[in-house]
Design a protein around this motif. Structure first.
Motif, PDB file in Angstrom:
ATOM      1  N   SER A   1       9.472   2.087  -9.119  1.00 37.64           N
ATOM      2  CA  SER A   1       9.942   1.285  -7.985  1.00 37.64           C
ATOM      3  C   SER A   1       8.774   0.572  -7.295  1.00 37.64           C
ATOM      4  O   SER A   1       8.913  -0.569  -6.845  1.00 37.64           O
ATOM      5  CB  SER A   1      10.793   2.163  -7.061  1.00 37.64           C
ATOM      6  OG  SER A   1      10.240   2.265  -5.795  1.00 37.64           O
ATOM      7  N   ALA A   2       7.599   1.229  -7.262  1.00 39.22           N
ATOM      8  CA  ALA A   2       6.428   0.571  -6.657  1.00 39.22           C
ATOM      9  C   ALA A   2       5.999  -0.636  -7.488  1.00 39.22           C
ATOM     10  O   ALA A   2       5.644  -1.684  -6.940  1.00 39.22           O
ATOM     11  CB  ALA A   2       5.278   1.566  -6.525  1.00 39.22           C
ATOM     12  N   VAL A   3       6.035  -0.494  -8.813  1.00 37.44           N
ATOM     13  CA  VAL A   3       5.649  -1.609  -9.687  1.00 37.44           C
ATOM     14  C   VAL A   3       6.607  -2.780  -9.455  1.00 37.44           C
ATOM     15  O   VAL A   3       6.182  -3.923  -9.276  1.00 37.44           O
ATOM     16  CB  VAL A   3       5.663  -1.172 -11.177  1.00 37.44           C
ATOM     17  CG1 VAL A   3       5.499  -2.387 -12.100  1.00 37.44           C
ATOM     18  CG2 VAL A   3       4.570  -0.149 -11.443  1.00 37.44           C
ATOM     19  N   SER A   4       7.911  -2.477  -9.368  1.00 38.98           N
ATOM     20  CA  SER A   4       8.852  -3.598  -9.220  1.00 38.98           C
ATOM     21  C   SER A   4       8.807  -4.187  -7.813  1.00 38.98           C
ATOM     22  O   SER A   4       9.195  -5.333  -7.607  1.00 38.98           O
ATOM     23  CB  SER A   4      10.275  -3.189  -9.629  1.00 38.98           C
ATOM     24  OG  SER A   4      10.765  -2.246  -8.717  1.00 38.98           O
ATOM     25  N   SER A   5       8.318  -3.426  -6.818  1.00 35.72           N
ATOM     26  CA  SER A   5       8.149  -4.012  -5.474  1.00 35.72           C
ATOM     27  C   SER A   5       6.943  -4.939  -5.400  1.00 35.72           C
ATOM     28  O   SER A   5       6.763  -5.620  -4.393  1.00 35.72           O
ATOM     29  CB  SER A   5       7.946  -2.930  -4.411  1.00 35.72           C
ATOM     30  OG  SER A   5       8.946  -1.975  -4.454  1.00 35.72           O
ATOM     31  N   GLY A   6       6.079  -4.901  -6.410  1.00 30.86           N
ATOM     32  CA  GLY A   6       4.945  -5.830  -6.435  1.00 30.86           C
ATOM     33  C   GLY A   6       3.620  -5.271  -5.938  1.00 30.86           C
ATOM     34  O   GLY A   6       2.659  -6.022  -5.753  1.00 30.86           O
ATOM     35  N   TYR A   7       3.534  -3.963  -5.720  1.00 30.14           N
ATOM     36  CA  TYR A   7       2.251  -3.383  -5.276  1.00 30.14           C
ATOM     37  C   TYR A   7       1.149  -3.705  -6.268  1.00 30.14           C
ATOM     38  O   TYR A   7       1.352  -3.668  -7.476  1.00 30.14           O
ATOM     39  CB  TYR A   7       2.382  -1.861  -5.136  1.00 30.14           C
ATOM     40  CG  TYR A   7       3.062  -1.436  -3.867  1.00 30.14           C
ATOM     41  CD1 TYR A   7       2.372  -1.448  -2.660  1.00 30.14           C
ATOM     42  CD2 TYR A   7       4.394  -1.026  -3.868  1.00 30.14           C
ATOM     43  CE1 TYR A   7       2.988  -1.051  -1.481  1.00 30.14           C
ATOM     44  CE2 TYR A   7       5.022  -0.630  -2.694  1.00 30.14           C
ATOM     45  CZ  TYR A   7       4.306  -0.643  -1.499  1.00 30.14           C
ATOM     46  OH  TYR A   7       4.915  -0.252  -0.343  1.00 30.14           O
ATOM     47  N   LYS A   8      -0.035  -3.993  -5.735  1.00 34.55           N
ATOM     48  CA  LYS A   8      -1.144  -4.424  -6.592  1.00 34.55           C
ATOM     49  C   LYS A   8      -1.959  -3.258  -7.152  1.00 34.55           C
ATOM     50  O   LYS A   8      -2.806  -3.451  -8.022  1.00 34.55           O
ATOM     51  CB  LYS A   8      -2.077  -5.356  -5.819  1.00 34.55           C
ATOM     52  CG  LYS A   8      -1.408  -6.691  -5.532  1.00 34.55           C
ATOM     53  CD  LYS A   8      -2.370  -7.638  -4.859  1.00 34.55           C
ATOM     54  CE  LYS A   8      -1.729  -8.962  -4.568  1.00 34.55           C
ATOM     55  NZ  LYS A   8      -1.565  -9.802  -5.757  1.00 34.55           N
ATOM     56  N   ARG A   9      -1.744  -2.069  -6.609  1.00 37.19           N
ATOM     57  CA  ARG A   9      -2.424  -0.882  -7.130  1.00 37.19           C
ATOM     58  C   ARG A   9      -1.583   0.333  -6.774  1.00 37.19           C
ATOM     59  O   ARG A   9      -1.033   0.396  -5.681  1.00 37.19           O
ATOM     60  CB  ARG A   9      -3.838  -0.779  -6.541  1.00 37.19           C
ATOM     61  CG  ARG A   9      -4.663   0.377  -7.044  1.00 37.19           C
ATOM     62  CD  ARG A   9      -4.428   1.631  -6.191  1.00 37.19           C
ATOM     63  NE  ARG A   9      -5.168   1.650  -4.965  1.00 37.19           N
ATOM     64  CZ  ARG A   9      -4.630   2.020  -3.779  1.00 37.19           C
ATOM     65  NH1 ARG A   9      -3.356   2.332  -3.653  1.00 37.19           N
ATOM     66  NH2 ARG A   9      -5.377   2.048  -2.707  1.00 37.19           N
ATOM     67  N   ILE A  10      -1.489   1.234  -7.737  1.00 39.75           N
ATOM     68  CA  ILE A  10      -0.701   2.451  -7.513  1.00 39.75           C
ATOM     69  C   ILE A  10      -1.648   3.636  -7.539  1.00 39.75           C
ATOM     70  O   ILE A  10      -2.397   3.818  -8.503  1.00 39.75           O
ATOM     71  CB  ILE A  10       0.354   2.605  -8.634  1.00 39.75           C
ATOM     72  CG1 ILE A  10       1.141   1.317  -8.694  1.00 39.75           C
ATOM     73  CG2 ILE A  10       1.178   3.891  -8.438  1.00 39.75           C
ATOM     74  CD1 ILE A  10       2.572   1.344  -8.651  1.00 39.75           C
ATOM     75  N   LYS A  11      -1.639   4.388  -6.451  1.00 41.28           N
ATOM     76  CA  LYS A  11      -2.489   5.582  -6.394  1.00 41.28           C
ATOM     77  C   LYS A  11      -1.592   6.790  -6.299  1.00 41.28           C
ATOM     78  O   LYS A  11      -0.618   6.787  -5.541  1.00 41.28           O
ATOM     79  CB  LYS A  11      -3.407   5.437  -5.181  1.00 41.28           C
ATOM     80  CG  LYS A  11      -3.851   6.720  -4.485  1.00 41.28           C
ATOM     81  CD  LYS A  11      -4.840   6.408  -3.366  1.00 41.28           C
ATOM     82  CE  LYS A  11      -4.711   7.393  -2.215  1.00 41.28           C
ATOM     83  NZ  LYS A  11      -5.563   7.043  -1.061  1.00 41.28           N
TER      84      LYS A  11
END
Ligand code: OSB
Ligand code: MG
Length: 361
Positions: free
Chosen positions: A144-154
């Motif tokens: 869900s974070a990837v599809s929201s457009g976040y530029k980095r996932i920690k």
């Protein structure tokens, strides 16, 4: 007039890190009124000293015993910090007040804080910090974070919740900009685990060891390819300079609320730039007040990596501010109103003796 209010805001989803699980954001908000101006500050502390040694009680103690008198003598954030210097440490307490004074002086000048600071790019790149949960739940959160457009996932990790979760994430998302944050959960003896992490193409490993273990971080950094990011370890420009000299750091996570406020954050950014150290702005699940300071700082040109400054709606159903940040294409713009540009929703402000009250008439 200065007063404070303790608010307890339920998190939409509990946040589990190696140091504990937060179900609420128990924030201390400071409100200063001078003439027409109302300025705000927020301490990043919680009820217990689990991330660092300060907590909401030590902040109130230091504010009442020392900082209130200094505010009576100056409203200038730099002069305030000079006068507060003789009180050792307690950077989270000092930060809450220092930032409130930045809001105040920016409002006096009728400038938005991000422009008042002086190096604004007008927007901040946004990453997300995801708490620990089951593997399935974590994969859903990442998706869900990837599809929201976040530029980095920690993702948060700890001993026993590390290699397996990284393997699962990389199998499903081989190319995302991914990092991990251990919040000091490992020791040098765990080097074999950290060496394994080196195979997952991480943007960085954040604070694997205890905050005072700069030598341990240098030991690890020499032996892995993945960049090392320090959060808790970096308290002052001296600790940053020590970390650089020892070879213990590639990137720093600056949280204004951890390092004493906006002024100290700018000094850290300048030193980081001079030494080719990467810089991003972190967060501590702040309400809309602290969040606005973080986003103003994350919009400065010295910041060259996406930070932990998600929009309010990721944390709270209803925040304590009337205005909510929106993320578009993985970016958030700071408000253009004077100061931090957000105002307090007074339904949340408590004035009972236990939960809030006057500090200066
Ligand atoms: O180590 O960055 C951290 C939250 C509370 C305490 C420490 C940390 C964090 C986060 C969350 O990672 C960042 C955020 O979304 O505010
Ligand atoms: Mg961290």
């Amino acid at each position: 007039m200065l007063f404070y209010s303790k608010v307890s805001l339920p998190l939409i989803k509990e946040f589990r890190t190696s140091f504990g699980t937060e179900k609420n954001r128990n924030a201390l908000i400071f409100i200063m009124r001078e003439g027409e101006i109302e300025a705000y500050g927020e301490a990043v502390t919680e009820e217990d000293p689990l991330y660092g040694y300060e907590d909401n009680y030590s902040v109130m103690y230091v504010v009442r015993k020392y900082l209130v008198d200094i505010i009576k003598s100056t409203k200038d954030p730099e002069k305030f910090m000079e006068k507060a210097e003789r009180i050792k440490g307690h950077l989270m307490a000092k930060a809450a007040i220092e930032m409130m004074l930045w809001d105040y002086v920016a409002k006096e000048e009728e400038k938005p804080l991000h422009k008042f600071i002086g190096y604004s790019k007008g927007e901040a790149d946004v990453g997300i910090s995801i708490g620990m949960s089951s593997i399935e739940d974590m994969l859903n959160s990442v998706r869900s974070a990837v599809s929201s457009g976040y530029k980095r996932i920690k993702v948060k990790i700890e001993k026993g919740y590390d290699l397996e979760i990284l393997k699962a994430i990389r199998e499903n998302f081989p190319h995302i900009n991914l990092s991990v944050d251990a919040n000091q959960a490992y020791s040098r003896d765990d080097f074999k685990i950290i060496e394994e992490m080196d195979t997952f193409n991480l943007a960085y490993i954040e604070q694997p060891l205890q905050l005072d273990d700069l030598n341990g971080h240098a030991f690890i950094r020499k032996r892995i390819q993945t960049p090392l990011c320090l959060d808790e370890s970096i308290t002052t420009v001296r600790t940053l300079s020590n970390a650089i000299e020892l070879g213990a750091v590639d990137i720093i996570n600056i949280k204004p609320g951890r390092v004493g406020g906006i002024g100290p954050s700018i000094n850290l950014m300048e030193d980081a730039k001079e030494n080719d150290i990467g810089v991003w702005i972190g967060g501590m699940l702040e309400t809309g007040i602290g969040r606005s300071f973080n986003i103003s700082l994350a919009s400065q040109k010295y910041v060259n990596m996406p930070g932990d400054t998600s929009p309010n709606s990721r944390y709270f159903k209803k925040d304590i501010t009337n205005e909510m940040f929106q993320m578009v294409d993985g970016k958030i713009k700071p408000y253009e109103n004077s100061g931090i540009g957000v105002s307090l929703d007074y339904r949340f402000v408590k004035m009972s003796e236990m939960e809030g009250g006057k500090l200066i008439d």
